[in-house]
Design a protein around this motif. Structure first.
Motif, PDB file in Angstrom:
ATOM      1  N   GLU A 184       0.820  -1.208   0.000  1.00  0.00           N
ATOM      2  CA  GLU A 184       0.000   0.000   0.000  1.00  0.00           C
ATOM      3  C   GLU A 184       0.860   1.268   0.000  1.00  0.00           C
ATOM      4  OE1 GLU A 184      -2.077  -3.444   1.680  1.00  0.00           O
ATOM      5  OE2 GLU A 184      -0.187  -2.430   2.198  1.00  0.00           O
ATOM      6  N   GLU A 185       1.911   1.274   0.814  1.00  0.00           N
ATOM      7  CA  GLU A 185       2.747   2.466   0.873  1.00  0.00           C
ATOM      8  C   GLU A 185       3.589   2.618  -0.383  1.00  0.00           C
ATOM      9  OE1 GLU A 185       5.573   2.462   4.095  1.00  0.00           O
ATOM     10  OE2 GLU A 185       5.945   0.318   3.923  1.00  0.00           O
ATOM     11  N   GLU A 195       1.310   4.200  -3.018  1.00  0.00           N
ATOM     12  CA  GLU A 195       1.126   5.628  -2.774  1.00  0.00           C
ATOM     13  C   GLU A 195       2.381   6.430  -3.130  1.00  0.00           C
ATOM     14  OE1 GLU A 195       0.311   8.726   0.961  1.00  0.00           O
ATOM     15  OE2 GLU A 195       0.356   6.550   1.302  1.00  0.00           O
ATOM     16  N   GLU A 196       3.570   5.907  -2.740  1.00  0.00           N
ATOM     17  CA  GLU A 196       4.806   6.647  -2.996  1.00  0.00           C
ATOM     18  C   GLU A 196       5.125   6.696  -4.484  1.00  0.00           C
ATOM     19  OE1 GLU A 196       8.278   6.974  -0.045  1.00  0.00           O
ATOM     20  OE2 GLU A 196       8.920   5.396  -1.440  1.00  0.00           O
ATOM     21  N   ARG A 221       3.027   9.419  -5.931  1.00  0.00           N
ATOM     22  CA  ARG A 221       3.530  10.752  -5.576  1.00  0.00           C
ATOM     23  C   ARG A 221       4.780  11.101  -6.373  1.00  0.00           C
ATOM     24  NH1 ARG A 221       4.815  11.069   0.446  1.00  0.00           N
ATOM     25  NH2 ARG A 221       5.187  13.262  -0.082  1.00  0.00           N
TER      26      ARG A 221
END
Length: 495
Positions: free
Chosen positions: A296-297, A300-301, A304
């Motif tokens: 999940e992270e 997201e990263e 971004r």
């Protein structure tokens, strides 16, 4: 150049030293015939070569201590050596000295999966640590490009980094404790397996000291959990300035990628036919930005970073879809040095560090130097922490080309200093950058360096020709003494 003709070398002196050392080490632990010492004449900086008088191969910490005491008593200079993969000449021998190889101290002593530590001897290969602890879901984070061959003792000596050092740190951030032997043969422990150690932080002082303060015999390293997922973005730019500015923009956005690397068009075109990494060879620069952690992270990263890169002017963006593609993207960056050998008879790899905001300025400066010196330069960067590795391409068979390459490299390092950087990031000073030390540091600072050296090694016997220039050298504007084709250095004992 054959060291046997060196004025400082005498057969009688060699016989004396060999006899003393043979009494301390097992059969085969002392090498002195030319054919046996030839493999030790240089490290990865092969432009400088020197046959050592003697090579010793200790197998235990007690052997190391005995050798150092013997050399101290005989006033013989010692050059510690790991795997010899260093690129600054830090392990280049001395004609009348001893090379102390730690290659046979190659055991993984203990792995503590709960404490996430491993205790290893200095001759253990960097990658072998990760291979040994993979079953526990752990790995050793510092990953220099030579990790398949370089050893942890050499990593400690040079404070090595790697493509993932932006997030996980250099060697100094991943070592908890070091056992080392002083020139007097005393075993000293620096650091601790606890979060802190009493007294002065001599561990940080020792890491990166290039074998000038003592010889490593045991290292306790930190291990980190293997991330559940890792993905890498490959972003193309039609201008190196945009690429350089994109690096600063990623960090300014509060993102700390697991890896953030930059390659210019010359390096991409050099690498792609060699490894077929899928690089955009028409781009003026490419960035490799990796995210790792929980799925999940990472998602997201990646989103971004993609947004920041597009806003920074990326003309194309590709994201690895599986582990095989991720490794393929990295394979080009990891193989930049050997790929240089396919397009040029020789290359000279520099190593400087600059503030990230000046990446574009330095790239443009290097481009101007290519014209000035009439030489090509392929640029690869640990862009996230400003560590640059320009590869100057030349042909040593052409008269004067190596001299021009050296001048080119020295000017790059001067530019690094001018923009607020340093003359080295992870390769060390060795003999390669010793003249550039005079550019960066004042006389008072050099005096302080000598005071530290003297505190550990009063007789200046441990790797004395490396890393710290004599005041005489700086007074002579950094000119090396050359006699009979060999490097000569001023006597350090008077400092």
């Amino acid at each position: 150049m054959n060291a046997r003709s060196d004025p400082e070398f005498t057969p009688a002196r060699q016989s004396e030293v060999v006899a003393a050392l043979r009494a301390l080490l097992p059969e085969g632990g002392v090498l002195f015939n030319e054919e046996d010492t030839r493999p030790y004449e240089c490290d990865g900086l092969a432009a400088f070569r020197q046959l050592p008088m003697v090579v010793v191969l200790p197998q235990t910490e007690a052997h190391v201590a005995a050798v150092l005491r013997c050399c101290r008593d005989l006033k013989v200079r010692i050059v510690p050596r790991g795997a010899g993969t260093g690129l600054s000449g830090g392990a280049m021998p001395i004609a009348d000295g001893v090379v102390l190889s730690t290659a046979r101290l190659n055991k993984i002593i203990k792995v503590d999966a709960f404490a996430r530590t491993a205790v290893v001897q200095p001759g253990v290969r960097n990658l072998a640590i990760s291979e040994a602890v993979a079953q526990h879901g752990l790995y050793y984070a510092p990953d220099p490009s030579s990790q398949i061959a370089c050893t942890i003792g050499g990593n400690v000596a040079e404070n090595s980094g790697g493509v993932h050092c932006l997030k996980y740190g250099l060697t100094v951030h991943n070592v908890l404790r070091v056992r080392m032997v002083t020139i007097d043969g005393d075993v000293v422990e620096l650091g601790s397996e606890a979060l802190d150690a009493p007294g002065l932080d001599l561990l940080a002082l020792f890491i990166g000291s290039e074998g000038m303060l003592g010889v490593v015999t045991e290292v306790t390293v930190k291990l980190v959990p293997k991330p559940r997922l890792a993905r890498v973005i490959m972003a193309s730019f039609d201008d190196v300035v945009k690429g350089g500015n994109a690096v600063a923009s990623v960090i300014a956005a509060g993102i700390i990628p697991a890896g953030l690397e930059m390659m210019d068009k010359t390096s991409s075109r050099m690498v792609e036919p060699f490894v077929k990494a899928g690089y955009d060879i028409d781009a003026e620069a490419i960035l490799l930005c990796e995210s790792d952690g929980m799925p999940e992270e990472v998602e997201e990263e990646i989103a971004r970073m993609t947004e920041v890169l597009r806003e920074s002017g990326a003309t194309a963006i590709a994201v690895s879809q599986d582990e095989a593609e991720r490794l393929r993207f990295w394979s080009g960056r990891k193989n930049a040095f050997p790929a240089a050998g396919r397009i040029s008879p020789d290359y000279y790899c520099m190593d400087g560090t600059i503030p990230r905001k000046h990446l574009a300025t330095v790239l443009l400066g290097i481009a101007a130097m290519e014209i000035k010196y009439d030489m090509r330069c392929a640029n690869v960067f640990h862009a996230g922490d400003g560590n640059l590795h320009p590869l100057i391409l030349f042909d040593a068979n052409q008269p004067g080309e190596f001299d021009r390459a050296e001048q080119f490299g020295a000017e790059i390092l001067e530019l690094c200093v001018q923009v607020g950087g340093t003359i080295t990031g992870e390769h060390g000073v060795g003999i390669e950058k010793i003249n550039s030390m005079c550019v960066q540091f004042s006389r008072a600072e050099l005096d302080a360096f000598f005071a530290v050296k003297r505190a550990f090694d009063t007789a200046f016997l441990l790797n004395p020709d490396k890393a710290i220039p004599t005041l005489q050298r700086c007074a002579e504007n950094g000119k090396m003494h050359v006699r009979n084709g060999q490097l000569k250095f001023a006597d350090l004992s008077r400092f």
